[in-house]
Design an enzyme around this catalytic site. Structure first.
Site, PDB file in Angstrom:
ATOM      1  N   GLY A 179      13.150   1.705   3.636  1.00 17.03           N
ATOM      2  CA  GLY A 179      11.943   1.557   2.821  1.00 17.03           C
ATOM      3  C   GLY A 179      12.090   2.144   1.431  1.00 17.03           C
TER       4      GLY A 179
ATOM      5  N   THR B 172      12.167   5.296   0.638  1.00 17.14           N
ATOM      6  CA  THR B 172      11.291   6.457   0.443  1.00 17.14           C
ATOM      7  C   THR B 172      12.055   7.783   0.451  1.00 17.14           C
ATOM      8  OG1 THR B 172      10.794   6.801   2.776  1.00 17.14           O
ATOM      9  CG2 THR B 172       9.392   5.226   1.590  1.00 17.14           C
ATOM     10  N   SER B 173      13.365   7.717   0.429  1.00 15.81           N
ATOM     11  CA  SER B 173      14.154   8.961   0.414  1.00 15.81           C
ATOM     12  C   SER B 173      13.679   9.880  -0.701  1.00 15.81           C
ATOM     13  CB  SER B 173      15.634   8.623   0.196  1.00 15.81           C
ATOM     14  OG  SER B 173      16.343   9.805  -0.082  1.00 15.81           O
TER      15      SER B 173
ATOM     16  N   ARG C 219      16.609  11.688  10.421  1.00 17.30           N
ATOM     17  CA  ARG C 219      16.017  12.649  11.390  1.00 17.30           C
ATOM     18  C   ARG C 219      14.582  12.993  10.997  1.00 17.30           C
ATOM     19  NH1 ARG C 219      20.470  14.964  14.475  1.00 17.30           N
ATOM     20  NH2 ARG C 219      18.876  15.937  15.754  1.00 17.30           N
ATOM     21  N   SER C 220      13.785  11.963  10.868  1.00 21.22           N
ATOM     22  CA  SER C 220      12.424  12.131  10.370  1.00 21.22           C
ATOM     23  C   SER C 220      11.508  12.823  11.385  1.00 21.22           C
ATOM     24  CB  SER C 220      11.908  10.734  10.038  1.00 21.22           C
ATOM     25  OG  SER C 220      10.531  10.688   9.958  1.00 21.22           O
TER      26      SER C 220
ATOM     27  N   TYR D  54       6.315  24.001   4.671  1.00 21.59           N
ATOM     28  CA  TYR D  54       6.242  22.878   3.722  1.00 21.59           C
ATOM     29  C   TYR D  54       5.486  23.362   2.496  1.00 21.59           C
ATOM     30  CZ  TYR D  54       5.484  17.982   2.316  1.00 21.59           C
ATOM     31  OH  TYR D  54       5.479  16.780   1.656  1.00 21.59           O
TER      32      TYR D  54
HETATM   33  C1  LIG Z   1       5.426  10.526  -0.149  1.00 21.12           C
HETATM   34  C2  LIG Z   1       6.475  10.784   0.879  1.00 21.12           C
HETATM   35  C3  LIG Z   1       6.137  11.422   2.056  1.00 21.12           C
HETATM   36  C4  LIG Z   1       7.105  11.666   3.023  1.00 21.12           C
HETATM   37  N1  LIG Z   1       6.744  12.254   4.201  1.00 21.12           N
HETATM   38  C5  LIG Z   1       7.658  12.435   5.170  1.00 21.12           C
HETATM   39  C6  LIG Z   1       7.281  12.981   6.430  1.00 21.12           C
HETATM   40  O1  LIG Z   1       6.118  13.283   6.688  1.00 21.12           O
HETATM   41  N2  LIG Z   1       8.254  13.139   7.361  1.00 21.12           N
HETATM   42  C7  LIG Z   1       9.540  12.773   7.118  1.00 21.12           C
HETATM   43  O2  LIG Z   1      10.358  12.899   8.007  1.00 21.12           O
HETATM   44  N3  LIG Z   1       9.926  12.282   5.934  1.00 21.12           N
HETATM   45  C8  LIG Z   1       9.022  12.078   4.958  1.00 21.12           C
HETATM   46  N4  LIG Z   1       9.400  11.546   3.761  1.00 21.12           N
HETATM   47  C9  LIG Z   1      10.803  11.231   3.498  1.00 21.12           C
HETATM   48  C10 LIG Z   1      11.202   9.787   3.865  1.00 21.12           C
HETATM   49  O3  LIG Z   1      10.066   8.966   4.002  1.00 21.12           O
HETATM   50  C11 LIG Z   1      12.005   9.785   5.143  1.00 21.12           C
HETATM   51  O4  LIG Z   1      13.258  10.360   4.881  1.00 21.12           O
HETATM   52  C12 LIG Z   1      12.176   8.419   5.793  1.00 21.12           C
HETATM   53  O5  LIG Z   1      12.689   8.600   7.073  1.00 21.12           O
HETATM   54  C13 LIG Z   1      13.072   7.486   5.015  1.00 21.12           C
HETATM   55  O6  LIG Z   1      12.927   6.193   5.563  1.00 21.12           O
HETATM   56  P1  LIG Z   1      13.208   4.881   4.714  1.00 21.12           P
HETATM   57  O7  LIG Z   1      13.095   3.730   5.628  1.00 21.12           O
HETATM   58  O8  LIG Z   1      12.380   4.847   3.511  1.00 21.12           O
HETATM   59  O9  LIG Z   1      14.732   5.098   4.324  1.00 21.12           O
HETATM   60  P2  LIG Z   1      15.439   5.007   2.912  1.00 21.12           P
HETATM   61  O10 LIG Z   1      14.799   5.899   1.959  1.00 21.12           O
HETATM   62  O11 LIG Z   1      15.602   3.599   2.528  1.00 21.12           O
HETATM   63  O12 LIG Z   1      16.869   5.595   3.291  1.00 21.12           O
HETATM   64  C14 LIG Z   1      17.034   6.952   3.637  1.00 21.12           C
HETATM   65  C15 LIG Z   1      18.471   7.177   4.108  1.00 21.12           C
HETATM   66  O13 LIG Z   1      18.694   6.470   5.316  1.00 21.12           O
HETATM   67  C16 LIG Z   1      19.702   5.474   5.172  1.00 21.12           C
HETATM   68  N5  LIG Z   1      19.229   4.289   5.897  1.00 21.12           N
HETATM   69  C17 LIG Z   1      18.036   3.657   5.762  1.00 21.12           C
HETATM   70  N6  LIG Z   1      17.953   2.631   6.629  1.00 21.12           N
HETATM   71  C18 LIG Z   1      19.130   2.611   7.311  1.00 21.12           C
HETATM   72  C19 LIG Z   1      19.660   1.780   8.336  1.00 21.12           C
HETATM   73  N7  LIG Z   1      18.984   0.750   8.847  1.00 21.12           N
HETATM   74  N8  LIG Z   1      20.903   2.058   8.807  1.00 21.12           N
HETATM   75  C20 LIG Z   1      21.608   3.110   8.317  1.00 21.12           C
HETATM   76  N9  LIG Z   1      21.160   3.908   7.346  1.00 21.12           N
HETATM   77  C21 LIG Z   1      19.939   3.671   6.854  1.00 21.12           C
HETATM   78  C22 LIG Z   1      19.842   5.273   3.670  1.00 21.12           C
HETATM   79  O14 LIG Z   1      21.146   4.858   3.301  1.00 21.12           O
HETATM   80  C23 LIG Z   1      19.513   6.650   3.130  1.00 21.12           C
HETATM   81  O15 LIG Z   1      20.635   7.486   3.210  1.00 21.12           O
HETATM   82  C24 LIG Z   1       8.451  11.291   2.773  1.00 21.12           C
HETATM   83  C25 LIG Z   1       8.766  10.630   1.591  1.00 21.12           C
HETATM   84  C26 LIG Z   1       7.802  10.372   0.645  1.00 21.12           C
HETATM   85  C27 LIG Z   1       8.160   9.648  -0.608  1.00 21.12           C
END
Ligand SMILES: Cc1cc2nc3c(=O)[nH]c(=O)nc-3n(C[C@H](O)[C@H](O)[C@H](O)COP(=O)(O)OP(=O)(O)OC[C@H]3O[C@@H](n4cnc5c(N)ncnc54)[C@H](O)[C@@H]3O)c2cc1C
Length: 525
Positions: A119, A121-122, A198-199, A443
């Protein structure tokens, strides 16, 4: 369509709480909003792609810009100023594991590196296109978002890894089930991204962190395909799911993810209480988790964060503050929000028990209105970041986890480090967001004034971030409880893992990805 240089859906906005600008003006002084770059100029400045279009590669400038950066503070500075750094040369949108495999082969043949993208959102620079001579292919997995299977007997659901939070819940709820994973980025983050980082969801105390929910799946790596079967338990050597969890795109691309789901609970309630001091509040949070109260969430704010929340709560917040004053819960009061999820009987008895523990500690219950208000706004805070930027203030968060005996000292050290990092004042607020039997996450949100020059703003942020990371390490906290490592935490990882740990991680990436194709520079050098 997502906003290109900030958070969220441009058609859905969240109003800034009326009291917030006044609070920041009083605490930090007036903000100076920097000049934002225009999308048309950013698109016009995109360098020519180093990969050919076609056969699954999009070289469209908008596609490349939209995939260039994530949501970290440096990402935001880059997007707002239009100084994006390296853009991906092409973006691919595969619909199947077979297409992912073909893309890996095509990228390898073209000498390109590959950034897996969920997504976007990293908040640690996890999806930034790496600089260097190699062209960059970003692989956006969001077309892989189907619910492939739901085994209701085993309570297992298999999705395409690119499914975003709202679709996960909508598809499961249509069958009377839920995953219950609600990170604040829920609207936009994906199942594969959750596993890769590891969300932790807001109700992880009841539903579990993603590592508890991730049962298996499929990973396409340059060296082959890894199938992880969803055994309920296994003693067949080390658990390779643990290697994939937190791999941040370095081992392969997750194409399918199987998760452990539950029947939709009868009730999902959040209620509040106030404790007279931080010490008493921490003791209550620890007691509740250690005595096994069946809660889905414990969220505990420091006195400063509690005061700011009440102020921003408008008329209801002021009324609550006045009522608390009357009950002699004054300046050091702390807000405890707790969630109870399950059958009506469980909810009733858990709430009774919390009330008992809170009263014994000198606190008072605040009922469910404050909890419902939190539930309504649980995904809204990131929208406020846009507004604050436009008023000249930057906001970021740092997070960690530590054992209970270290938590109070760590919070004190972390807040002091942020307060002292700049020559001027910084607004700081902390809560414990996830509690465990042995400890808690911490946090902390900080707000500071932006500078007209983006490079100066970045320097300010870097000083705050470095001070916070130092305080976390010295205070006994982990480098990250939930946001992961990416670029921003990478250089601090060896201190936590040690030389043998880092060598093991490096060997793992080499086994899955011998030529170093995948997400180079993230997690480890
Ligand atoms: C406003 C905000 C609030 C947030 N709140 C939280 C929260 O409450 N808890 C939390 O845990 N995190 C939170 N985050 C951080 C973020 O949302 C997490 O890290 C989330 O898990 C990332 O998911 P994504 O799909 O957006 O991954 P991306 O940002 O697209 O990618 C993150 C990492 O995962 C890898 N990746 C993504 N998809 C795959 C796939 N299919 N296969 C292999 N690797 C992959 C990417 O290469 C990158 O290294 C927040 C972020 C924001 C901006």
């Amino acid at each position: 369509m997502e906003r290109w240089n900030g958070w969220g859906d441009p058609d859905h906005d969240v109003a800034l709480p009326a009291a917030l600008p006044g609070l920041l003006l009083h605490e930090l002084g007036p903000g100076t909003p920097p000049q934002d770059a225009l999308l048309a100029d950013v698109l016009g400045a995109a360098p020519p792609p180093r990969l050919p279009a076609g056969d699954g590669f999009s070289t469209d400038a908008l596609d490349r810009v939209l995939h260039a950066r994530g949501q970290s503070f440096p990402d935001l500075v880059a997007l707002r100023s239009g100084q994006l750094g390296t853009l991906p040369d092409a973006v691919a949108h595969p619909s199947s594991a077979a297409e992912v495999r073909a893309l890996l082969e095509r990228a390898s043949a073209a000498g390109a590196v590959v950034v897996p993208y969920g997504g976007g959102t990293s908040v640690v620079g996890g999806i930034s296109a790496p600089p260097g001579d190699a062209p960059v292919l970003t692989v956006d997995v969001r077309r892989m978002q189907q619910l492939h299977a739901l085994d209701e007997h085993s309570r297992l659901a298999t999705f395409g890894a690119g499914v975003a939070g709202p679709q996960v819940e909508a598809r499961l709820r249509a069958h009377g089930h839920t995953l219950g994973h609600y990170p604040q980025s829920f609207e936009r983050s994906t199942l594969g991204g959750w596993v890769a980082t590891r969300s932790s969801g807001q109700q992880s105390l009841g539903f579990g962190r993603i590592e508890d929910l991730f049962a298996g799946g499929r990973l396409e790596a340059p060296a082959g395909t890894l199938e992880l079967q969803p055994f309920p338990a296994s003693a067949a050597g080390p658990d390779l799911r643990q290697a994939v969890l937190g791999s941040e795109g370095r081992l392969g691309i997750l194409t399918d993810v199987t998760v452990r789901v539950r029947r939709l609970p009868e009730a999902d309630v959040v209620a509040g209480a106030f404790l007279p001091s931080w010490d008493s509040a921490v003791t209550v949070a620890r007691t509740l988790v250690q005595d096994g109260t069946p809660l889905s969430m414990v969220r505990l704010s420091t006195p400063a964060e509690t005061a700011a929340s009440l102020l921003m709560g408008g008329r209801a917040g002021r009324a609550m503050a006045a009522a608390l004053d009357l009950r002699r819960l004054g300046g050091q009061r702390c807000l405890l929000l707790f969630g109870v999820t399950g059958g009506a009987g469980t909810v009733r008895s858990a709430r009774r028990h919390v009330t008992h523990v809170v009263r014994a500690a000198g606190g008072v219950g605040a009922g469910t209105p404050i909890g419902r208000s939190w539930q309504r706004g649980r995904f809204s805070a990131p929208y406020l970041r846009n507004h604050l930027w436009e008023r000249g203030y930057g906001v970021d968060t740092v997070e960690t986890a530590a054992v209970w005996s270290s938590v109070p000292g760590l919070v004190e050290r972390l807040e002091a480090a942020l307060h002292g990092a700049l020559e001027e004042r910084v607004h700081v607020g902390t809560h414990l967001s996830h509690v465990y039997r042995s400890g808690s996450s911490v946090y902390t949100t900080f707000v500071f004034r932006l500078c007209p020059d983006p490079a100066e703003t970045l320097q300010r942020w870097a000083r705050l971030k470095a001070a916070a990371l130092r305080a976390i390490a010295e205070g006994g906290g982990t480098l990250s409880h939930q946001h992961g490592v990416g670029l921003d935490h990478r250089d601090a990882l060896p201190a936590e893992k040690g030389p043998l740990g880092m060598a093991a991680l490096a060997a793992l990436t080499t086994a899955f990805d011998p030529a170093g194709l995948l997400n180079p520079g993230k997690l480890l050098r």
